[in-house]
Design an enzyme around this catalytic site. Sequence first.
Site, PDB file in Angstrom:
ATOM      1  N   TYR A 118       0.778  -0.804   0.014  1.00 42.81           N
ATOM      2  CA  TYR A 118       0.013   0.005   0.035  1.00 42.81           C
ATOM      3  C   TYR A 118       1.050   0.873  -0.005  1.00 42.81           C
ATOM      4  O   TYR A 118       1.738   0.841   1.023  1.00 42.81           O
ATOM      5  CB  TYR A 118      -0.961   0.094   1.058  1.00 42.81           C
ATOM      6  CG  TYR A 118      -1.830   1.407   1.313  1.00 42.81           C
ATOM      7  CD1 TYR A 118      -3.328   1.026   1.253  1.00 42.81           C
ATOM      8  CD2 TYR A 118      -1.465   2.507   1.545  1.00 42.81           C
ATOM      9  CE1 TYR A 118      -3.490   1.685   1.522  1.00 42.81           C
ATOM     10  CE2 TYR A 118      -2.689   3.547   1.581  1.00 42.81           C
ATOM     11  CZ  TYR A 118      -4.241   3.044   1.500  1.00 42.81           C
ATOM     12  OH  TYR A 118      -4.641   3.666   1.833  1.00 42.81           O
ATOM     13  N   TYR A 165       1.846   5.176   7.357  1.00 43.79           N
ATOM     14  CA  TYR A 165       3.244   4.860   6.771  1.00 43.79           C
ATOM     15  C   TYR A 165       3.872   3.530   6.684  1.00 43.79           C
ATOM     16  O   TYR A 165       4.089   2.761   6.538  1.00 43.79           O
ATOM     17  CB  TYR A 165       3.271   4.982   5.003  1.00 43.79           C
ATOM     18  CG  TYR A 165       4.171   5.110   4.010  1.00 43.79           C
ATOM     19  CD1 TYR A 165       3.480   3.831   3.077  1.00 43.79           C
ATOM     20  CD2 TYR A 165       5.129   4.954   3.639  1.00 43.79           C
ATOM     21  CE1 TYR A 165       4.110   3.105   2.290  1.00 43.79           C
ATOM     22  CE2 TYR A 165       5.930   4.149   2.928  1.00 43.79           C
ATOM     23  CZ  TYR A 165       5.349   3.475   1.884  1.00 43.79           C
ATOM     24  OH  TYR A 165       6.652   2.935   0.674  1.00 43.79           O
TER      25      TYR A 165
HETATM   26  N1  LIG Z   1       7.369   4.533  -5.222  1.00 42.35           N
HETATM   27  C1  LIG Z   1       8.178   4.874  -4.000  1.00 42.35           C
HETATM   28  O1  LIG Z   1       8.611   5.604  -4.054  1.00 42.35           O
HETATM   29  C2  LIG Z   1       9.151   4.158  -2.825  1.00 42.35           C
HETATM   30  C3  LIG Z   1       9.422   4.851  -1.655  1.00 42.35           C
HETATM   31  C4  LIG Z   1      10.210   3.218  -1.107  1.00 42.35           C
HETATM   32  C5  LIG Z   1       9.562   2.277  -0.650  1.00 42.35           C
HETATM   33  N2  LIG Z   1       9.284   1.916  -1.663  1.00 42.35           N
HETATM   34  C6  LIG Z   1       8.695   0.131  -1.690  1.00 42.35           C
HETATM   35  O2  LIG Z   1       8.692  -0.350  -2.549  1.00 42.35           O
HETATM   36  C7  LIG Z   1       8.096  -1.400  -3.093  1.00 42.35           C
HETATM   37  C8  LIG Z   1       7.646  -1.395  -4.328  1.00 42.35           C
HETATM   38  O3  LIG Z   1       7.207  -0.174  -4.534  1.00 42.35           O
HETATM   39  P1  LIG Z   1       6.042   0.653  -6.093  1.00 42.35           P
HETATM   40  O4  LIG Z   1       6.518   2.312  -5.973  1.00 42.35           O
HETATM   41  O5  LIG Z   1       6.675  -0.368  -7.061  1.00 42.35           O
HETATM   42  O6  LIG Z   1       4.926   0.069  -5.983  1.00 42.35           O
HETATM   43  P2  LIG Z   1       3.494   0.220  -6.644  1.00 42.35           P
HETATM   44  O7  LIG Z   1       4.070   0.220  -8.470  1.00 42.35           O
HETATM   45  O8  LIG Z   1       2.309   0.928  -5.926  1.00 42.35           O
HETATM   46  O9  LIG Z   1       2.784  -1.165  -6.387  1.00 42.35           O
HETATM   47  C9  LIG Z   1       2.752  -2.033  -5.525  1.00 42.35           C
HETATM   48  C10 LIG Z   1       1.663  -2.743  -6.190  1.00 42.35           C
HETATM   49  O10 LIG Z   1       1.592  -3.721  -5.276  1.00 42.35           O
HETATM   50  C11 LIG Z   1      -0.049  -4.457  -5.233  1.00 42.35           C
HETATM   51  N3  LIG Z   1      -1.006  -4.974  -4.687  1.00 42.35           N
HETATM   52  C12 LIG Z   1      -1.601  -3.880  -3.369  1.00 42.35           C
HETATM   53  N4  LIG Z   1      -2.005  -4.435  -2.763  1.00 42.35           N
HETATM   54  C13 LIG Z   1      -1.994  -6.298  -3.292  1.00 42.35           C
HETATM   55  C14 LIG Z   1      -1.867  -6.825  -2.176  1.00 42.35           C
HETATM   56  N5  LIG Z   1      -3.429  -6.904  -1.255  1.00 42.35           N
HETATM   57  N6  LIG Z   1      -1.763  -8.519  -2.715  1.00 42.35           N
HETATM   58  C15 LIG Z   1      -1.223  -8.356  -3.744  1.00 42.35           C
HETATM   59  N7  LIG Z   1      -0.938  -7.071  -4.586  1.00 42.35           N
HETATM   60  C16 LIG Z   1      -1.133  -6.351  -4.082  1.00 42.35           C
HETATM   61  C17 LIG Z   1      -0.450  -3.696  -6.500  1.00 42.35           C
HETATM   62  O11 LIG Z   1      -1.829  -4.057  -7.135  1.00 42.35           O
HETATM   63  P3  LIG Z   1      -2.645  -3.365  -7.545  1.00 42.35           P
HETATM   64  O12 LIG Z   1      -2.285  -1.775  -8.622  1.00 42.35           O
HETATM   65  O13 LIG Z   1      -3.803  -3.612  -8.061  1.00 42.35           O
HETATM   66  O14 LIG Z   1      -3.263  -1.668  -6.624  1.00 42.35           O
HETATM   67  C18 LIG Z   1       0.387  -2.757  -7.046  1.00 42.35           C
HETATM   68  O15 LIG Z   1       0.711  -4.136  -8.388  1.00 42.35           O
HETATM   69  C19 LIG Z   1       6.907  -1.132  -1.719  1.00 42.35           C
HETATM   70  O16 LIG Z   1       7.350  -2.173  -0.354  1.00 42.35           O
HETATM   71  C20 LIG Z   1       7.172  -0.307  -1.117  1.00 42.35           C
HETATM   72  O17 LIG Z   1       6.281   0.542  -0.100  1.00 42.35           O
HETATM   73  C21 LIG Z   1       8.039   2.786  -2.598  1.00 42.35           C
END
Ligand SMILES: NC(=O)c1ccc[n+]([C@@H]2O[C@H](COP(=O)([O-])OP(=O)(O)OC[C@H]3O[C@@H](n4cnc5c(N)ncnc54)[C@H](OP(=O)(O)O)[C@@H]3O)[C@@H](O)[C@H]2O)c1
Length: 284
Positions: free
Chosen positions: A58, A122
Amino acid sequence: MTRIAVVGAGGMLGTDLMRALSDHDATALTRNELDITDADAAVEVLSGYDVLVNASAYTRVDDAESDEENAHLVNAVGPHNLALAAARHGSRLVQLSTDYVFDGTATEPYPEDAPRHPVSAYGRTKAAGELLALEHNPGRTAIVRTAWLYGKHGSSFPRTMLKLAADRDTLDVVNDQLGQPTWTGDLAAQIVALIDAGTPSGIFHGTNAGRASWFDLAQAVFVCAGLDPDRVKPTDSSAFQRPAPRPSFSVLGHRAWLDAGIEPMRDWKQALQAAFDSGALTAE
Ligand SMILES: NC(=O)c1ccc[n+]([C@@H]2O[C@H](COP(=O)([O-])OP(=O)(O)OC[C@H]3O[C@@H](n4cnc5c(N)ncnc54)[C@H](OP(=O)(O)O)[C@@H]3O)[C@@H](O)[C@H]2O)c1
């Protein structure tokens, strides 16, 4: 060959991770194939893999302030379920996490073992997810904290800057928050290197090296896109009040990679240029 399952394979990082694993035995699991909040489904679907990578989360930081229960379900109960499934099947688990587990008040890069002190909903849910993953798949869990991610897919700060550059003459961007802009292409390659090294357990900081403010990053994006960086003007955080507090210092140390015999990730400016060169970011 090591059998790998990527959970959350449809997200920004998950998509690049699957590309980086193209010469590995890797299976993409989107939310349709596995909802990580379903403990029974996790045990069933994740049978037969040596390594599980959880790129699902999330990630709506501001929404989480008023929706912490749902954020907790995905970011804490989800990793708990994956750790239980990993323990049942004897798999290693790579759990993605965030700089938001820290409060951002430090003045030196956070080492991997710095105490967690999240100040947003978060951050609290992600910190809980780290602890549950480590506790329930002990000795076989790697936490990879990342930050300030951008890539070919999904929304990100550099993409927003490129869109706004097409509409506005000048942009005001905050200059009083420091972090490490990180390309998903580099992070995906780093996670593959971790898996190829046997997925050692522990905490790793998966961010590009160096440090930048959002203002520095916006200017660098303009330069890479062939735009005039002087169109970006510095401002401070008081101009952009948001529901979730932003850490003012999110610079992470990279010692654990060296201890595991893995080269840390390159400087953020080189990574940004490489992202443009590869077509992952393009001028609008
Ligand atoms: N983006 C950043 O700047 C950032 C910074 C720090 C850390 N992170 C961490 O890096 C990781 C990857 O982030 P990201 O930016 O690639 O995330 P993202 O683009 O938001 O992708 C998250 C994915 O998780 C899926 N998801 C959500 N709820 C789920 C559930 N209950 N079961 C299975 N899948 C679910 C979503 O599917 P839907 O599309 O169907 O909702 C989406 O495909 C995460 O752990 C995040 O906390 C990201």
